[in-house]
Scaffold this active site. Structure first.
Site, mmCIF file in Angstrom:
data_model
loop_
_atom_site.group_PDB
_atom_site.id
_atom_site.type_symbol
_atom_site.label_atom_id
_atom_site.label_comp_id
_atom_site.label_asym_id
_atom_site.label_seq_id
_atom_site.Cartn_x
_atom_site.Cartn_y
_atom_site.Cartn_z
ATOM 1 C CB CYS A 12 -0.915 0.003 1.227
ATOM 2 S SG CYS A 12 -0.027 0.213 2.769
ATOM 3 C CG HIS A 76 0.903 0.681 11.722
ATOM 4 N ND1 HIS A 76 1.202 -0.652 11.788
ATOM 5 C CD2 HIS A 76 0.065 0.819 10.678
ATOM 6 C CE1 HIS A 76 0.567 -1.287 10.827
ATOM 7 N NE2 HIS A 76 -0.123 -0.425 10.146
ATOM 8 C CG HIS A 126 -2.709 -2.239 15.208
ATOM 9 N ND1 HIS A 126 -2.077 -1.133 14.698
ATOM 10 C CD2 HIS A 126 -2.707 -3.165 14.219
ATOM 11 C CE1 HIS A 126 -1.735 -1.381 13.440
ATOM 12 N NE2 HIS A 126 -2.096 -2.619 13.131
ATOM 13 C CD GLU A 128 -3.816 3.210 12.583
ATOM 14 O OE1 GLU A 128 -3.631 2.243 11.835
ATOM 15 O OE2 GLU A 128 -4.773 3.981 12.468
ATOM 16 C CG ASN A 226 -2.647 -6.689 4.977
ATOM 17 O OD1 ASN A 226 -2.543 -7.084 3.825
ATOM 18 N ND2 ASN A 226 -1.622 -6.165 5.641
#
Ligand code: SF4
Length: 288
Positions: A12, A76, A126, A128, A226
């Site tokens: 990404c 992140h 996580h 992030e 993901n």
């Protein structure tokens, strides 16, 4: 044999940017370049970067980073206290925080400054989420699932603004469920859907690809959430599906299929995808 790639696959924007920043820093500097935690969830990329001098160090061990070192902040992001610690050590900070994550951090900081209620959907473990939480004030509420949304009780909510936003990689369906629950309880809720389209685009492209192939290879790191989700979708939508890290993992049955579809997680680099594609085509050409 035909090999078909999903319309959207692989790196990404945020991950590509972080890897490029790391490569540039390694080229330009002879001293150790640190990454706070693994730069991306892909073992082979980390191994290559490690050979070029990238050292991964966990945030808890930040005191081990020597003064004036070069430190890359991952896509992140991190909490502001970490940035301050690095600044106190006179480190050169290369901030590869994805602009989408940065926008979330800024939004939380802005709304928190007036003591408003900030609700974030996300996973408490996580990176992030930990980073974003560092920008929040005392009226910050992390919601991990619809059950937690049902249990949420906000004090003085009539006098304050309430904003709902999300970890960029949270599930879209769960976010919508949580939004519905919270809107019933707090009709004045301001909703900012900050889920990154990158995850969804890869998943939708895979579903489309499954309709036209006999098997799907999902290429990605074993620790990439993901990638694992893509594999789940491939299994649900295609008779033959396998999760592989590189060309050496291709199961033998895939060499016998007429059409093989390829997809890859957001941390899988282009060269690994190409290698898998070429290995399949080469073995087919040898058989002719
Ligand atoms: Fe940025 Fe989206 Fe990639 Fe996360 S998934 S790093 S938000 S582009």
């Amino acid at each position: 044999m035909k090999v078909v790639r999903a319309e959207v696959l692989g790196f990404c924007f945020g991950v590509r940017r972080a890897v490029e920043e790391a490569k540039k820093a390694l080229c330009e500097n002879t001293s150790t370049v640190y990454s706070l935690g693994p730069l991306i969830h892909n073992e082979s990329v980390l191994e290559k970067l490690g050979k070029s001098g990238l050292k991964i160090i966990n945030e808890e061990n930040i005191e081990q980073i020597k003064n004036e070192s070069i430190v890359i902040i991952r896509a992140h992001g991190v909490e502001p206290s970490v940035i301050n610690q690095l600044k106190n050590k006179n480190c050169k900070i290369i901030d590869a925080t994805c602009p989408r994550v940065k926008a979330n951090q800024k939004m939380v900081q802005k709304y928190s400054s007036n003591n408003n209620h900030v609700i974030l959907t996300g996973d408490m473990n996580h990176g992030e989420v930990k980073g974003i939480a560092g920008y929040a004030g005392e009226n910050f509420h992390l919601i991990q699932n619809p059950e937690e949304a049902k249990r949420l009780e906000l004090k003085d909510y009539a006098e304050k603004e309430i904003i709902l936003l999300s970890q960029t990689t949270f599930s879209g369906t769960e976010f919508e469920e949580i939004e519905t629950i919270l809107k019933k309880k707090y009709p004045s809720l301001t909703v900012k859907n900050t889920i990154c389209p990158a995850t969804n685009e890869r998943q939708q492209a895979l579903i489309d690809l499954c309709k036209n192939v006999n098997g799907i290879l999902v290429i990605g790191g074993k620790s990439s959430a993901n990638t694992k989700r893509l594999f789940q979708i491939a299994r649900d939508n295609c008779k033959n599906a396998a999760l592989i890290q590189n060309k050496d993992d291709i199961p033998s049955i895939f060499y016998t299929l007429e059409t093989v579809g390829l997809t890859a997680g957001a941390s899988t680099p282009d060269d690994i995808i190409e290698e898998v594609e070429n290995t399949l085509l080469l073995s087919y050409n040898k058989k002719l």
